[in-house]
Design a protein around this motif. Sequence first.
Motif, PDB file in Angstrom:
ATOM      1  N   ARG A 234      -4.844   6.309   1.783  1.00  0.00           N
ATOM      2  CA  ARG A 234      -3.503   5.255   1.584  1.00  0.00           C
ATOM      3  C   ARG A 234      -4.383   4.497   0.489  1.00  0.00           C
ATOM      4  NH1 ARG A 234      -3.112   1.509   6.620  1.00  0.00           N
ATOM      5  NH2 ARG A 234      -5.373   1.291   5.891  1.00  0.00           N
TER       6      ARG A 234
ATOM      7  N   TRP B 160       0.064  -4.468   9.787  1.00  0.00           N
ATOM      8  CA  TRP B 160       1.162  -3.545   9.147  1.00  0.00           C
ATOM      9  C   TRP B 160       2.370  -3.738   9.564  1.00  0.00           C
ATOM     10  CZ3 TRP B 160      -1.321  -1.475   5.048  1.00  0.00           C
ATOM     11  CH2 TRP B 160      -2.782  -1.580   4.280  1.00  0.00           C
TER      12      TRP B 160
ATOM     13  N   PHE C 237       0.776  -1.371   0.200  1.00  0.00           N
ATOM     14  CA  PHE C 237       0.292   0.326   0.143  1.00  0.00           C
ATOM     15  C   PHE C 237       0.660   1.505   0.138  1.00  0.00           C
ATOM     16  CE2 PHE C 237      -4.099  -1.941   0.600  1.00  0.00           C
ATOM     17  CZ  PHE C 237      -3.768  -3.036   0.805  1.00  0.00           C
ATOM     18  N   ARG C 238       0.681   2.177  -0.660  1.00  0.00           N
ATOM     19  CA  ARG C 238       1.336   3.198  -0.213  1.00  0.00           C
ATOM     20  C   ARG C 238      -0.254   4.717   0.127  1.00  0.00           C
ATOM     21  NH1 ARG C 238       2.724   4.589  -6.508  1.00  0.00           N
ATOM     22  NH2 ARG C 238       0.715   5.151  -7.063  1.00  0.00           N
ATOM     23  N   GLN C 239       0.920   5.657   0.969  1.00  0.00           N
ATOM     24  CA  GLN C 239      -0.211   6.733   1.186  1.00  0.00           C
ATOM     25  C   GLN C 239       0.822   7.673   0.950  1.00  0.00           C
ATOM     26  OE1 GLN C 239      -1.413   6.876   4.992  1.00  0.00           O
ATOM     27  NE2 GLN C 239      -2.357   8.246   4.571  1.00  0.00           N
TER      28      GLN C 239
ATOM     29  N   TYR D 274       3.984   0.841   2.486  1.00  0.00           N
ATOM     30  CA  TYR D 274       3.762  -0.041   3.254  1.00  0.00           C
ATOM     31  C   TYR D 274       3.584  -1.776   3.229  1.00  0.00           C
ATOM     32  CZ  TYR D 274       2.385   3.986   6.060  1.00  0.00           C
ATOM     33  OH  TYR D 274       3.063   4.847   6.636  1.00  0.00           O
TER      34      TYR D 274
END
Length: 122
Positions: A44, A112, A36-38, A94
């Motif tokens: 996110r 996570w 995942f990315r934010q 992440y």
Amino acid sequence: VQLQASGGGLVQAGESLRLSCTASGFTLDYYNIGWFRQAPGKEREGVSSLSSHDDSAIYAESVKGRFTSSRDNNKITVYLQMNNLKPEDTAIYYCATSREQDYTNWSHYDYWGQGTLVTVSS
């Protein structure tokens, strides 16, 4: 038990990076692994999801054809190979795990790790 993403950094547009997601205290072979990315100021989003069953993977439309997720034979590391990076890929990345059968459901990820920052300059 711990999950840690690493390998981020500062690169120029068009370059590549390989992120690693490493487990300690357990192995990843029976888990679906999600990346995942934010990005700053954004929610996110799911980037990739790798099945525990047969290593099938799904990718967000924005990264299809550029990103590839794979498992290491050591059973504690999963990679996200990111090619042809774009400035819009800049984010904290992440990794996460899921034991649910449906690896295509982003909401199933419930454990996570710490993220790693990827910055892509234009």
